[in-house]
Design a protein around this motif. Structure first.
Motif, mmCIF file in Angstrom:
data_model
loop_
_atom_site.group_PDB
_atom_site.id
_atom_site.type_symbol
_atom_site.label_atom_id
_atom_site.label_comp_id
_atom_site.label_asym_id
_atom_site.label_seq_id
_atom_site.Cartn_x
_atom_site.Cartn_y
_atom_site.Cartn_z
ATOM 1 N N ALA A 193 0.827 -1.199 0.000
ATOM 2 C CA ALA A 193 0.000 0.000 0.000
ATOM 3 C C ALA A 193 0.866 1.256 0.000
ATOM 4 C CB ALA A 193 -0.936 -0.007 1.202
ATOM 5 N N VAL A 194 1.898 1.261 0.830
ATOM 6 C CA VAL A 194 2.791 2.426 0.899
ATOM 7 C C VAL A 194 3.521 2.611 -0.425
ATOM 8 C CG1 VAL A 194 4.804 3.431 2.047
ATOM 9 C CG2 VAL A 194 3.074 2.223 3.402
ATOM 10 N N THR A 195 4.017 1.515 -0.999
ATOM 11 C CA THR A 195 4.760 1.597 -2.264
ATOM 12 C C THR A 195 3.869 2.124 -3.383
ATOM 13 O OG1 THR A 195 6.215 -0.211 -1.609
ATOM 14 C CG2 THR A 195 6.081 0.284 -3.957
ATOM 15 N N GLU A 196 2.639 1.608 -3.473
ATOM 16 C CA GLU A 196 1.731 2.074 -4.523
ATOM 17 C C GLU A 196 1.378 3.545 -4.329
ATOM 18 O OE1 GLU A 196 -0.538 -2.127 -5.655
ATOM 19 O OE2 GLU A 196 -1.522 -0.680 -4.313
ATOM 20 N N ALA A 197 1.196 3.981 -3.082
ATOM 21 C CA ALA A 197 0.887 5.387 -2.813
ATOM 22 C C ALA A 197 2.059 6.282 -3.197
ATOM 23 C CB ALA A 197 0.532 5.575 -1.333
ATOM 24 N N VAL A 198 3.267 5.847 -2.829
ATOM 25 C CA VAL A 198 4.460 6.615 -3.196
ATOM 26 C C VAL A 198 4.589 6.701 -4.713
ATOM 27 C CG1 VAL A 198 6.990 6.608 -3.185
ATOM 28 C CG2 VAL A 198 5.736 6.122 -1.072
ATOM 29 N N GLY A 199 4.450 5.565 -5.381
ATOM 30 C CA GLY A 199 4.586 5.538 -6.835
ATOM 31 C C GLY A 199 3.555 6.399 -7.530
ATOM 32 N N LEU A 200 2.326 6.435 -7.007
ATOM 33 C CA LEU A 200 1.275 7.254 -7.623
ATOM 34 C C LEU A 200 1.681 8.732 -7.628
ATOM 35 C CD1 LEU A 200 -2.535 6.923 -7.146
ATOM 36 C CD2 LEU A 200 -1.455 9.152 -6.972
ATOM 37 N N PHE A 201 2.107 9.243 -6.477
ATOM 38 C CA PHE A 201 2.458 10.663 -6.427
ATOM 39 C C PHE A 201 3.748 10.951 -7.190
ATOM 40 C CE2 PHE A 201 -0.669 10.983 -2.948
ATOM 41 C CZ PHE A 201 -1.300 12.147 -3.340
ATOM 42 N N GLN A 202 4.658 10.014 -7.221
ATOM 43 C CA GLN A 202 5.854 10.204 -8.051
ATOM 44 C C GLN A 202 5.476 10.268 -9.528
ATOM 45 O OE1 GLN A 202 8.313 6.931 -6.772
ATOM 46 N NE2 GLN A 202 9.340 8.138 -5.187
ATOM 47 N N LYS A 203 4.509 9.484 -9.939
ATOM 48 C CA LYS A 203 4.017 9.521 -11.315
ATOM 49 C C LYS A 203 3.439 10.900 -11.645
ATOM 50 C CE LYS A 203 2.617 7.300 -15.173
ATOM 51 N NZ LYS A 203 3.533 6.624 -16.109
ATOM 52 N N LEU A 204 2.920 11.581 -10.609
ATOM 53 C CA LEU A 204 2.365 12.928 -10.803
ATOM 54 C C LEU A 204 3.441 14.008 -10.716
ATOM 55 C CD1 LEU A 204 -0.961 12.672 -8.733
ATOM 56 C CD2 LEU A 204 -0.528 12.080 -11.129
ATOM 57 N N GLY A 205 4.701 13.586 -10.620
ATOM 58 C CA GLY A 205 5.813 14.535 -10.635
ATOM 59 C C GLY A 205 6.190 15.098 -9.281
ATOM 60 N N LYS A 206 5.807 14.403 -8.197
ATOM 61 C CA LYS A 206 6.074 14.914 -6.855
ATOM 62 C C LYS A 206 7.192 14.139 -6.163
ATOM 63 C CE LYS A 206 2.209 17.078 -7.744
ATOM 64 N NZ LYS A 206 2.267 18.420 -8.365
ATOM 65 N N GLU A 207 7.993 14.875 -5.368
ATOM 66 C CA GLU A 207 8.829 14.206 -4.381
ATOM 67 C C GLU A 207 7.903 13.739 -3.268
ATOM 68 O OE1 GLU A 207 11.946 13.656 -4.754
ATOM 69 O OE2 GLU A 207 13.020 15.356 -5.634
ATOM 70 N N VAL A 208 8.213 12.618 -2.640
ATOM 71 C CA VAL A 208 7.333 12.077 -1.604
ATOM 72 C C VAL A 208 8.112 11.912 -0.304
ATOM 73 C CG1 VAL A 208 5.862 10.151 -0.912
ATOM 74 C CG2 VAL A 208 5.919 10.882 -3.312
ATOM 75 N N SER A 209 7.548 12.457 0.775
ATOM 76 C CA SER A 209 8.108 12.260 2.109
ATOM 77 C C SER A 209 7.154 11.391 2.913
ATOM 78 C CB SER A 209 8.308 13.604 2.821
ATOM 79 O OG SER A 209 9.300 14.379 2.193
ATOM 80 N N VAL A 210 7.621 10.229 3.348
ATOM 81 C CA VAL A 210 6.802 9.351 4.187
ATOM 82 C C VAL A 210 7.135 9.652 5.642
ATOM 83 C CG1 VAL A 210 6.190 6.978 4.764
ATOM 84 C CG2 VAL A 210 6.787 7.577 2.403
#
Length: 514
Positions: free
Chosen positions: A402-419
């Protein structure tokens, strides 16, 4: 082009006196001088007024060198500048602005002496940022002519002036002070005499929530700063900003507001910040605060800033289902489609984004991931398209998929992701909700108008939106719902929604018939 002064503003032909010749006093004197007034400078320390006049001359010289002032205008201004050796030399002043030590007895004694010197029509003003205007005026024979004129540093550059009416301030006094500040090219806002006035009262959560998240081990300072800048749209994060202001100065203001509100949990100071102050780690001026800066006064030796936590690349899901209305995050639907993600929408239920592995990506709502199976929360953004970073939170029980898919989704939208950790309300959402709450409470209690509060917060602390406007964009029950959930999980009173927010949410239910 010459500005036409308002009829109620103090005429440029009248004398303005400034008492106290430190940084703020000099700045206020410069503003009045450039506006065309004859200015008298006074300081209780011998020769300090003369030194301040020389320093002001240097300031004007630099404006001429930079092409921001004509040499002839500088010469005329300096001809109107007069250091005063005795308080009696301020007798012809139409306005006296005080900028001396932030100590109530000192200010009361000064204004008591001024009453014996100036004429009956002279306005008396304090530039205090932390003391009660009402209390300073309490020792005066004629408190009706006393008002707060709170300039922001540096006074010649920053446009905001808080015009503060004490309990006994006459309406005419406040209006003359307001119009005079306006004639000086400033942007004045009106407020009643409340602890912190507008800016220092309403801004407390910007610092307090960041420090609390850090104390809860939700995220490190560099990550919190980055999220508030790159997702929330703030110019600086609270850790870097308080290092710039000075931890001792910022903590003193927080403590003053907290104590003035009878130790309300809404304004509770940070223990972590207290420890910094006790350790002498005051920020840039001491070489270290939340961050290390190397040797004070030697920028070339400044230490490297820690990097925010950024998730490594992850694969984005090919398809998702959006359940319900994502509210402030509804723009994500179009963004995901544009990025090539297959989006199916379901009107009932939610709001959340259902991920392929059955995880749910949920907008921050004041709850925690540990309460649910495979829920990943995502933070509020000022503008989801423009944001360059998004924070996600999950509990230790949340599946890695779930975390990986959420991270990948926002990265696909061009965002850096901070968990970050499983923080209720996350970072931006929690901060904005508290700002909205304090602003709504201040409007409801007559501290200032909604327009003046938004103006003050944009100009005084450079917020991307005023909290009242933010509330309008997010919806009148958004902050109430998030804070109610936070209050349920942290029942200290800090997050209890104000009566003003409750009324807004209730009015919304009445209008929709729910």
């Amino acid at each position: 082009m010459t500005k036409t002064a308002s009829a109620s503003a103090i005429a440029p032909s009248r004398t303005v006196a400034v008492v106290g010749t430190g940084t703020m006093g000099q700045g206020i004197a410069q503003v009045a001088l450039v506006a065309g007034h004859r200015v008298r400078l006074y300081d209780a320390v011998p020769d300090r007024a003369r030194e301040a006049a020389d320093a002001l001359a240097g300031r004007l010289d630099r404006l001429v060198d930079k092409g921001r002032m004509d040499a002839a205008d500088r010469d005329e201004a300096l001809a109107r500048l007069h250091p005063a050796a005795e308080l009696a030399e301020l007798a012809d002043a139409a306005l006296v602005v005080e900028a001396v030590l932030e100590q109530l007895p000192v200010k009361q004694e000064l204004f008591g002496a001024l009453e014996d010197v100036v004429g009956e029509e002279c306005l008396l003003a304090t530039n205090t940022s932390s003391l009660s205007v009402t209390a300073i005026a309490g020792a005066l024979r004629h408190p009706g002519r006393f008002v707060g004129l709170h300039f922001f540093n540096p006074a010649p550059l920053l446009p905001l002036v808080e015009v503060v009416s004490g309990f006994a301030t006459d309406a005419e006094t406040a209006t003359r002070a307001y119009e005079t500040a306006k004639a000086w090219g400033k942007t004045p806002v009106r407020c009643t005499d409340t602890p912190g006035f507008i800016v220092n009262r309403i801004a407390r959560p910007f610092y307090a929530e960041a420090f609390a998240i850090h104390e809860e081990r939700g995220a490190d300072p560099a990550t919190i700063d980055a999220v508030l800048r790159e997702s929330g749209g703030f110019k600086m994060g609270p850790f870097e900003l308080t290092d710039l202001i000075g931890q001792d100065v910022n903590e003193a203001v927080t403590r003053s507001v907290w104590e003035s509100f009878f130790q309300s949990p809404k304004f509770t100071p940070s223990l972590a910040q207290r420890r910094l102050v006790e350790s002498g780690l005051h920020g840039r001026k001491s070489g270290r605060g939340w961050y290390a800066y190397g040797t004070p006064g030697a920028p070339s030796q400044e230490a490297e800033r820690p990097a925010p936590h950024t998730a490594p690349p992850a694969k984005a899901p090919d398809a998702v289902t959006v359940v319900g209305d994502l509210g402030p995050a509804r723009e994500l639907v179009a963004m995901m489609t544009e990025a090539g993600i297959d989006v199916t929408s379901v009107n009932e239920g939610g709001p959340y984004i259902e991920l392929p592995g059955d995880g749910q990506l949920v907008p921050a709502d004041g709850k925690t991931s540990v309460e649910f199976a495979d829920v990943v929360y995502f933070d509020l953004a000022l503008d989801y398209r423009g944001a360059t970073r998004i924070a996600l939170s999950a509990s230790e029980d949340t599946s890695e998929r779930a975390v990986t898919e959420a991270v990948g989704l926002f990265q696909k939208l061009g965002k850096e992701v901070s968990v970050i950790g499983d923080v209720p309300g996350m970072i931006v959402a929690r901060t904005v909700a508290m700002l909205v709450d304090l602003a709504a409470d201040a409007v409801a209690k007559g501290v200032a108008t909604a327009e003046d509060i938004d103006t003050a917060m944009r100009l005084g602390v450079n917020y991307p939106l005023g909290p009242v406007e933010w509330n309008r964009r997010l919806g009148q029950d958004w902050a109430y719902d998030l804070l109610s959930a936070l209050h349920e999980r942290c029942p200290t009173g800090r997050y209890a929604p104000s009566l003003a927010l409750y009324r807004q949410a209730y009015a919304g239910e009445e209008e929709t018939g729910s």
